[in-house]
Design a protein around this motif. Structure first.
Motif, PDB file in Angstrom:
ATOM      1  N   VAL A   1      11.881  11.403   0.662  1.00  0.00           N
ATOM      2  CA  VAL A   1      11.018  10.727  -0.317  1.00  0.00           C
ATOM      3  C   VAL A   1       9.741  10.251   0.363  1.00  0.00           C
ATOM      4  CG1 VAL A   1      10.834   8.750  -1.870  1.00  0.00           C
ATOM      5  CG2 VAL A   1      12.956  10.058  -1.782  1.00  0.00           C
ATOM      6  N   ALA A   2       9.851   9.762   1.599  1.00  0.00           N
ATOM      7  CA  ALA A   2       8.658   9.341   2.333  1.00  0.00           C
ATOM      8  C   ALA A   2       7.705  10.507   2.550  1.00  0.00           C
ATOM      9  CB  ALA A   2       9.065   8.734   3.674  1.00  0.00           C
ATOM     10  N   ALA A   3       8.244  11.687   2.844  1.00  0.00           N
ATOM     11  CA  ALA A   3       7.391  12.868   3.001  1.00  0.00           C
ATOM     12  C   ALA A   3       6.704  13.217   1.690  1.00  0.00           C
ATOM     13  CB  ALA A   3       8.229  14.047   3.496  1.00  0.00           C
ATOM     14  N   ALA A   4       7.417  13.115   0.578  1.00  0.00           N
ATOM     15  CA  ALA A   4       6.804  13.379  -0.725  1.00  0.00           C
ATOM     16  C   ALA A   4       5.681  12.384  -1.014  1.00  0.00           C
ATOM     17  CB  ALA A   4       7.867  13.322  -1.820  1.00  0.00           C
TER      18      ALA A   4
ATOM     19  N   VAL B   1      13.004   2.177   7.075  1.00  0.00           N
ATOM     20  CA  VAL B   1      13.859   1.076   6.623  1.00  0.00           C
ATOM     21  C   VAL B   1      14.936   1.599   5.668  1.00  0.00           C
ATOM     22  CG1 VAL B   1      13.949  -1.154   5.466  1.00  0.00           C
ATOM     23  CG2 VAL B   1      11.992  -0.589   6.922  1.00  0.00           C
ATOM     24  N   GLY B   2      14.518   2.375   4.687  1.00  0.00           N
ATOM     25  CA  GLY B   2      15.471   2.942   3.735  1.00  0.00           C
ATOM     26  C   GLY B   2      16.122   4.219   4.199  1.00  0.00           C
TER      27      GLY B   2
ATOM     28  N   THR C   1       0.858  -1.188   0.000  1.00  0.00           N
ATOM     29  CA  THR C   1       0.000   0.000   0.000  1.00  0.00           C
ATOM     30  C   THR C   1       0.895   1.239   0.000  1.00  0.00           C
ATOM     31  OG1 THR C   1      -0.137   0.208   2.409  1.00  0.00           O
ATOM     32  CG2 THR C   1      -1.737  -1.243   1.338  1.00  0.00           C
ATOM     33  N   PRO C   2       0.392   2.395  -0.435  1.00  0.00           N
ATOM     34  CA  PRO C   2       1.211   3.612  -0.416  1.00  0.00           C
ATOM     35  C   PRO C   2       1.705   3.979   0.980  1.00  0.00           C
ATOM     36  CG  PRO C   2      -0.727   3.924  -1.781  1.00  0.00           C
ATOM     37  CD  PRO C   2      -0.904   2.609  -1.100  1.00  0.00           C
ATOM     38  N   ASN C   3       0.848   3.800   1.989  1.00  0.00           N
ATOM     39  CA  ASN C   3       1.256   4.106   3.360  1.00  0.00           C
ATOM     40  C   ASN C   3       2.387   3.201   3.813  1.00  0.00           C
ATOM     41  OD1 ASN C   3       0.459   6.238   4.925  1.00  0.00           O
ATOM     42  ND2 ASN C   3      -1.445   5.314   5.596  1.00  0.00           N
ATOM     43  N   LEU C   4       2.295   1.916   3.493  1.00  0.00           N
ATOM     44  CA  LEU C   4       3.335   0.974   3.876  1.00  0.00           C
ATOM     45  C   LEU C   4       4.636   1.272   3.138  1.00  0.00           C
ATOM     46  CD1 LEU C   4       3.884  -1.530   5.603  1.00  0.00           C
ATOM     47  CD2 LEU C   4       3.150  -2.952   3.686  1.00  0.00           C
ATOM     48  N   HIS C   5       4.543   1.710   1.901  1.00  0.00           N
ATOM     49  CA  HIS C   5       5.746   2.058   1.138  1.00  0.00           C
ATOM     50  C   HIS C   5       6.423   3.289   1.726  1.00  0.00           C
ATOM     51  CE1 HIS C   5       8.248   3.375  -2.275  1.00  0.00           C
ATOM     52  NE2 HIS C   5       8.243   2.098  -2.632  1.00  0.00           N
TER      53      HIS C   5
END
Length: 326
Positions: free
Chosen positions: A295-298, A289-290, A278-282
């Motif tokens: 990028v997570a904020a974007a 994790v990464g 899911t987008p939230n999990l990504h």
């Protein structure tokens, strides 16, 4: 008449003084009421700004920056933030796994949301029918799953999905069916089952609250005209609970895009659930994790924008249909 008399100003009438006093009192009362209202509203506005506006602004700020490292090949040295523009958004939109997660939750919502709303509406109508018995018990029983946190609900259903310990799998195997609730083709619908089980009762209560506001005289008039229970539900109850139906649909659309707890908990049990399920999990995987919080904020900002577009698009669609009927 003498010159002194002509030049002397006329005295203000007592009525005018009374009007001025009353106007002054009203003005002071309105000012006090305004200060009292501001005193009640300001704490809410402060919490709203602190807990809602500030995180959004910070997420947008993080999405427009990147972390740069000094030293040979960017290894070692010091870290500092630099302006990245829309590079993080371009990176997120070029990530096939992130886009696949969006497609997955849109498919999830297209099937699960209508099914849940129809089920919640049917339960609300049944519990509000004149012949219903044991209404308090059944209302509490249907609402009870909403009181179970999503993580706990996922763990409970996980025991019912895992082969070897699941009584449902054993029952299906005894009937000759080869069932795997956590396989790649079925795990999405297994999660949909958890979400439907958990939130149908909540939506049902919202609809029941709207049904409670319907005047009883309308039901009496319909019965006098010879309408049966189905006709009352179709022509009176359903049109009058339309605002509550729209509200539950909007909440369900937003909740679908925020799908996180269920796939996160079931991931150790199902190899078919990856970090971009899911987008939230990504976005969570990118941040923790990464170690790529920018990028997570974007991705979080993009997710919020899609939720806004879908929600307001649905409201606009419903509002357009209401205008055509009007």
């Amino acid at each position: 008449m003498s010159r002194d008399t002509l030049s002397r100003p006329e005295p203000v009438a007592p009525q005018r003084r009374d009007v001025r006093r009353r106007t002054s009192r009203v003005s002071r009362t309105e000012a006090r009421n305004a200060r009292a209202a501001a005193g009640f509203v300001l704490p809410f506005l402060a919490l709203f700004a602190l807990c809602f506006i500030a995180p959004i602004v910070y997420a947008v700020y993080q999405s427009l920056h990147k972390t740069e490292r000094t030293g040979p090949l960017g290894l070692g040295g010091q870290e500092h933030e630099a302006f990245a523009g829309l590079a993080n958004y371009a990176h997120a939109l070029s990530d096939d796994q992130f886009l696949a997660g969006f497609g997955r939750v849109l498919l999830f919502g297209a099937v699960q949301v209508p099914l849940m709303i129809v089920l919640a509406t049917a339960l609300a109508l049944l519990l509000e029918s004149a012949s219903a018995r044991g209404i308090p018990f059944f209302r509490s029983a249907f609402f009870l799953p909403y009181g179970v946190p999503g993580v706990i609900a996922s763990i409970l259903w996980g025991f019912l999905y895992v082969p070897g310990i699941s009584p449902l799998v054993k029952l299906a195997q005894s009937a000759g069916w080869d069932v795997d609730f956590l396989a790649r083709g079925t795990v999405l619908w297994s999660i949909a089952n958890i979400v439907t089980w958990q939130f149908t009762g909540y939506n049902m209560l919202v609809l029941i609250a709207q049904l409670k506001s319907v005047p009883g005289e309308l039901y009496e008039a319909a019965r006098i005209d010879g309408a049966n229970a189905w006709q009352v539900a179709r022509h009176i109850k359903l049109p009058l609970i339309r605002p509550a139906l729209v509200l539950t649909c909007v909440f369900s659309i937003i909740g679908t895009l925020q799908l996180f707890a269920e796939p996160k908990v079931l991931r150790p049990l199902a190899t078919s659930i990856d970090t971009g399920f899911t987008p939230n999990l990504h976005a969570y995987s990118e941040a923790f994790v990464g170690n790529n919080q920018h990028v997570a904020a974007a991705e979080a900002v993009l997710l919020a924008l899609v939720a806004c577009v879908l929600s307001f698009g649905f409201l606009r669609l419903v509002g357009g249909r209401d205008k055509e009927r009007g």
